[in-house]
Design a protein around this motif. Structure first.
Motif, PDB file in Angstrom:
ATOM      1  N   LEU A  16       0.770  -1.052   0.156  1.00 55.72           N
ATOM      2  CA  LEU A  16      -0.137  -0.146   0.274  1.00 55.72           C
ATOM      3  C   LEU A  16       1.096   1.374  -0.259  1.00 55.72           C
ATOM      4  CD1 LEU A  16      -2.615  -1.009   2.769  1.00 55.72           C
ATOM      5  CD2 LEU A  16      -2.487  -0.879  -0.131  1.00 55.72           C
ATOM      6  N   GLY A  17       2.563   1.436  -0.284  1.00 56.56           N
ATOM      7  CA  GLY A  17       3.070   2.085  -0.157  1.00 56.56           C
ATOM      8  C   GLY A  17       3.293   2.678   1.614  1.00 56.56           C
ATOM      9  N   ILE A  18       2.587   2.720   2.580  1.00 57.85           N
ATOM     10  CA  ILE A  18       3.001   2.759   3.921  1.00 57.85           C
ATOM     11  C   ILE A  18       3.298   1.784   4.728  1.00 57.85           C
ATOM     12  CG2 ILE A  18       1.640   2.836   5.865  1.00 57.85           C
ATOM     13  CD1 ILE A  18      -0.807   3.931   3.677  1.00 57.85           C
ATOM     14  N   ASP A  19       4.092   1.599   5.385  1.00 55.44           N
ATOM     15  CA  ASP A  19       4.637   0.517   7.051  1.00 55.44           C
ATOM     16  C   ASP A  19       4.007   0.902   7.606  1.00 55.44           C
ATOM     17  OD1 ASP A  19       5.432  -1.272   8.873  1.00 55.44           O
ATOM     18  OD2 ASP A  19       7.734  -0.352   8.536  1.00 55.44           O
ATOM     19  N   LEU A  20       2.817  -0.095   7.964  1.00 57.59           N
ATOM     20  CA  LEU A  20       1.323   0.336   8.814  1.00 57.59           C
ATOM     21  C   LEU A  20       1.833   0.121  10.427  1.00 57.59           C
ATOM     22  CD1 LEU A  20      -0.942  -1.961   6.805  1.00 57.59           C
ATOM     23  CD2 LEU A  20      -0.913   0.391   7.332  1.00 57.59           C
ATOM     24  N   VAL A  21       3.183  -0.883  10.713  1.00 61.45           N
ATOM     25  CA  VAL A  21       3.662  -0.973  11.923  1.00 61.45           C
ATOM     26  C   VAL A  21       4.699  -0.227  12.534  1.00 61.45           C
ATOM     27  CG1 VAL A  21       5.351  -2.646  13.249  1.00 61.45           C
ATOM     28  CG2 VAL A  21       3.925  -3.675  11.765  1.00 61.45           C
ATOM     29  N   GLU A  22       4.431   0.444  11.115  1.00 63.23           N
ATOM     30  CA  GLU A  22       5.754   2.127  11.777  1.00 63.23           C
ATOM     31  C   GLU A  22       4.825   3.266  11.809  1.00 63.23           C
ATOM     32  OE1 GLU A  22       9.079   2.753  12.212  1.00 63.23           O
ATOM     33  OE2 GLU A  22       9.476   0.770  12.519  1.00 63.23           O
ATOM     34  N   LEU A  23       3.559   3.209  10.903  1.00 62.72           N
ATOM     35  CA  LEU A  23       2.347   4.261  11.275  1.00 62.72           C
ATOM     36  C   LEU A  23       2.021   3.822  12.472  1.00 62.72           C
ATOM     37  CD1 LEU A  23       0.835   6.053  10.350  1.00 62.72           C
ATOM     38  CD2 LEU A  23      -0.765   4.073   9.685  1.00 62.72           C
TER      39      LEU A  23
END
Length: 188
Positions: A16-23
Motif C-alpha cells: 500500500l506504500g505504507i509501513d503499517l507497523v511503523e505508522l
C-alpha cells in the motif's frame, strides 16, 4: 516477539506504500482512531488504509506491541468509525445540495442528486453497510446519503451495523489471527 512478524506486516503495508507497523508505532491508538475517523468521514481520507490498519492494530494488540486491551481498542475504533460516517453524512446534508444547486458541470449535475435520492431510498441501508468494505467508496457513501437526504435515524442504524462489522470485525480478526498463529506454534 513482534520482530519476527514485522517483516510480513511491513511487506503487506509496503504493498500500500505504507509501513503499517511503523505508522501505528508512531501514531498510537489515538492516531489510528483519527485515521479511521478521517477515512470514514472526511473527504480527504479517501486514500487512507483503513482495512489493513484495523487488521494490523488488532494483530499488534495481540502481540503486546500495542499495549491496550483489545476490547477498549475495538470500542475506540468503533466510535471513530460511527462518528466519521456521521460527520460525512452531516457534511453532505449541509453542503452537498449547495454543490448541486449550481448550473450543471461535469462533476456536479442536479440529475445526480435525484438519482441518488431514488437509489438511497431503495438501497440506502445496505449501501451504508457494504460501503464500509470498499476503500474510497466508504468515504463518499455517507456524504452522498446526506446529500440525498436519507433519513438520519435510518442512516445511523445502518452506520452502527456497518461499523460493528467493519471496525470491530476486522480488528478482532487481526487479534484472533495472532492468537491462532501462536496456537499453531508459529513465532509472532
Amino acid at each position: 516477539m513482534i520482530e519476527l512478524f514485522t517483516s510480513p506486516l511491513s511487506l503487506f503495508g509496503a504493498f500500500l506504500g505504507i509501513d503499517l507497523v511503523e505508522l501505528i508505532k508512531w501514531a498510537g491508538v489515538l492516531g489510528v482512531a483519527i485515521i479511521i475517523f478521517a477515512e470514514s468521514g472526511l473527504l480527504i481520507g479517501a486514500f487512507l488504509p483503513g482495512d489493513s490498519l484495523l487488521f494490523t492494530a488488532g494483530f499488534l494488540t495481540y502481540t503486546g506491541f500495542l499495549s491496550i486491551d483489545i476490547n477498549l481498542l475495538v470500542l475506540i475504533l468503533f466510535v471513530a468509525a460511527v462518528l466519521g460516517d456521521s460527520t460525512g453524512y452531516t457534511f453532505g446534508r449541509r453542503v452537498g445540495r449547495k454543490l448541486f444547486n449550481r448550473p450543471d458541470s461535469k462533476l456536479f449535475k442536479q440529475a445526480y442528486v435525484e438519482k441518488a435520492e431514488v437509489f438511497y431510498e431503495k438501497h440506502g441501508g445496505k449501501t451504508i453497510i457494504m460501503a464500509r468494505f470498499v476503500p474510497f467508496v466508504r468515504t463518499f457513501a455517507p456524504v452522498i446519503a446526506g446529500t440525498a437526504k436519507m433519513n438520519y435515524r435510518t442512516f445511523l442504524s445502518y452506520n452502527i451495523i456497518g461499523a460493528l462489522l467493519w471496525a470491530v470485525g476486522i480488528t478482532y480478526l487481526g487479534y484472533f489471527l495472532g492468537s491462532w498463529f501462536e496456537s499453531m506454534g508459529l513465532d509472532i
